[in-house]
Design an enzyme around this catalytic site. Structure first.
Site, short mmCIF file in Angstrom:
data_model
loop_
_atom_site.label_atom_id
_atom_site.label_comp_id
_atom_site.label_asym_id
_atom_site.label_seq_id
_atom_site.Cartn_x
_atom_site.Cartn_y
_atom_site.Cartn_z
N LEU A 3 0.88 -1.17 0.00
CA LEU A 3 0.00 0.00 0.00
C LEU A 3 0.92 1.22 0.00
CD1 LEU A 3 -2.63 -0.89 2.79
CD2 LEU A 3 -3.04 -0.89 0.34
N ASP A 4 0.46 2.32 -0.59
CA ASP A 4 1.25 3.55 -0.55
C ASP A 4 1.43 3.99 0.90
OD1 ASP A 4 1.32 3.62 -3.26
OD2 ASP A 4 -0.13 5.25 -3.51
N LYS A 5 2.47 4.78 1.11
CA LYS A 5 2.78 5.28 2.45
C LYS A 5 1.57 5.98 3.08
CE LYS A 5 5.61 8.92 4.47
NZ LYS A 5 6.57 9.99 4.20
#
Length: 299
Positions: free
Chosen positions: A90-92
Site C-alpha cells: 500500500l502507498d505510504k
C-alpha cells in the site's frame, strides 16, 4: 507555534505523527502494528495499516513495515517465530487492510492470488467534486512520465488509447505506448455533500498510483489531500472549493497539511474458504466524513 484552530492542529499532529514514527525505535512501531492486528490464523496476519508509514525502506526512511516484520512476528507468537512476509503493498499515505504471511509458501501463494486478480479489493476515498456518471468503470492505461517544470519530477499519468481529433471531432485510435500498463478501476458514489463525494473503488488491476491517477485525471475528481495528482505541471498544495474549506474549518494556505483520504476498506482472500477482511477508516477519515456531512446511511 501551535495553531488555535482544532482542525489545523489535528492536521499538524498527523504530519508530526508520521515523522515521529520515523524516529521511534523499531520495537515501538512493531507494537503499534500489533495493536492494529485485525485477524490472524496459522497462515496469515492482517493489520490495519496506519497513515504515513512506508511499506518498504529507502533513502531517508528509518522505519518501514518490512523492517519490523521479524519483531512483529515475535510479539504475535513467541520468541522463536519466523519473520512475517509481505504479500502486497500500500502507498505510504494509504491506510487499511494489509495482509502479511507467516511463511514464504503462504506469501507466494497469496502474491499469486493478487497477481492473477483473484483478490477482491475495495477502497474508500473522499474526492473533490462529483463523478459523472455516479458509477462506472475507468479503463485507461497508465504510464510514468517526467513532468517538465521548474522542479522536474516523475508522475504516473494516463496513456489513453483514443483521442478526439481537433479538426473534425472524430475519435481516433492512438498508437499504444509500450511503457503503458493497462489499468481498470470500478467506482461507485456512496454519498455526496460539501462539493465532495465518498466513493467506493475496486481496482481490477494493480498499477502504481492507479486509483489516484484514474480519479484525478480520468474522472476529474482528485482524492482529498492528494497534492501530487491535483495538478499536472506543478508540485503545489491541492486547491479546495470554498464550501469544503468552510466545512473543514481550514484556510487554503494550510491545505498542504491535509492527509490523503484513501483507505483500503475491504479485502476478500480466496484461501480455502474466502476470508473477508474489513478495516474501519482511521479517525481523521471518519472526522472528515462527519465535517463534510458525507453520510453514507442517508444516500
Amino acid at each position: 507555534q501551535i495553531p488555535k484552530d482544532p482542525a489545523q492542529r489535528r492536521l499538524r499532529e498527523l504530519a508530526a505523527l508520521s515523522q515521529q514514527l520515523q524516529r521511534v525505535h523499531p520495537n515501538v512501531l512493531a507494537k503499534i502494528l500489533k495493536q492494529r492486528t485485525v485477524y490472524q490464523n496459522e497462515e496469515i496476519v492482517v493489520i490495519n495499516k496506519p497513515y504515513g508509514i512506508p511499506v518498504h525502506g529507502g533513502p531517508g526512511i528509518k522505519n518501514s513495515i518490512v523492517d519490523v516484520l521479524p519483531i512483529l512476528a515475535k510479539m504475535l507468537e513467541n520468541m522463536k517465530a519466523e519473520p512475517l512476509h509481505l504479500c502486497h503493498r500500500l502507498d505510504k499515505e494509504t491506510t487499511g487492510v494489509m495482509v502479511l504471511a507467516r511463511s514464504k509458501e503462504a506469501a507466494e501463494n497469496i502474491r499469486l492470488l493478487f497477481k492473477t486478480r483473484q483478490v477482491e479489493k475495495i477502497y474508500w476515498a473522499i474526492v473533490l467534486g462529483d463523478p459523472d456518471p455516479s458509477e462506472g468503470i475507468v479503463e485507461i492505461p497508465i504510464m510514468e512520465k517526467e513532468v517538465q517544470s521548474h522542479q522536474s519530477h516523475y508522475k504516473m499519468t494516463l496513456a489513453p488509447n483514443y483521442r478526439v481529433c481537433p479538426e473534425d471531432g472524430k475519435v481516433v485510435k492512438m498508437r499504444k505506448n509500450r511503457n503503458a500498463e493497462s489499468a481498470v478501476t470500478r467506482y461507485r458514489r456512496l454519498a455526496g455533500a460539501s462539493a465532495c463525494s465518498l466513493l467506493e473503488l475496486q481496482p481490477i488491476t494493480g498499477v502504481k498510483h492507479q486509483i489516484r491517477v484514474h480519479l484525478a485525471y480520468g474522472l476529474g475528481c482528485p482524492i482529498l489531500g492528494d497534492h501530487k495528482y491535483s495538478h499536472w505541471s506543478k508540485l503545489a498544495p491541492q486547491k479546495l472549493p470554498e464550501l469544503t474549506l468552510r466545512r473543514l474549518k481550514l484556510e487554503q494556505s494550510k491545505a498542504r497539511h491535509l492527509p490523503l483520504h484513501l483507505h483500503a476498506h475491504r479485502l476478500c482472500l480466496p484461501l480455502g474458504q474466502p476470508i473477508d477482511l474489513v478495516c474501519k477508516p482511521p479517525l481523521f477519515f471518519q472526522k472528515t466524513l462527519r465535517k463534510l456531512e458525507l453520510d453514507i446511511a442517508k444516500d
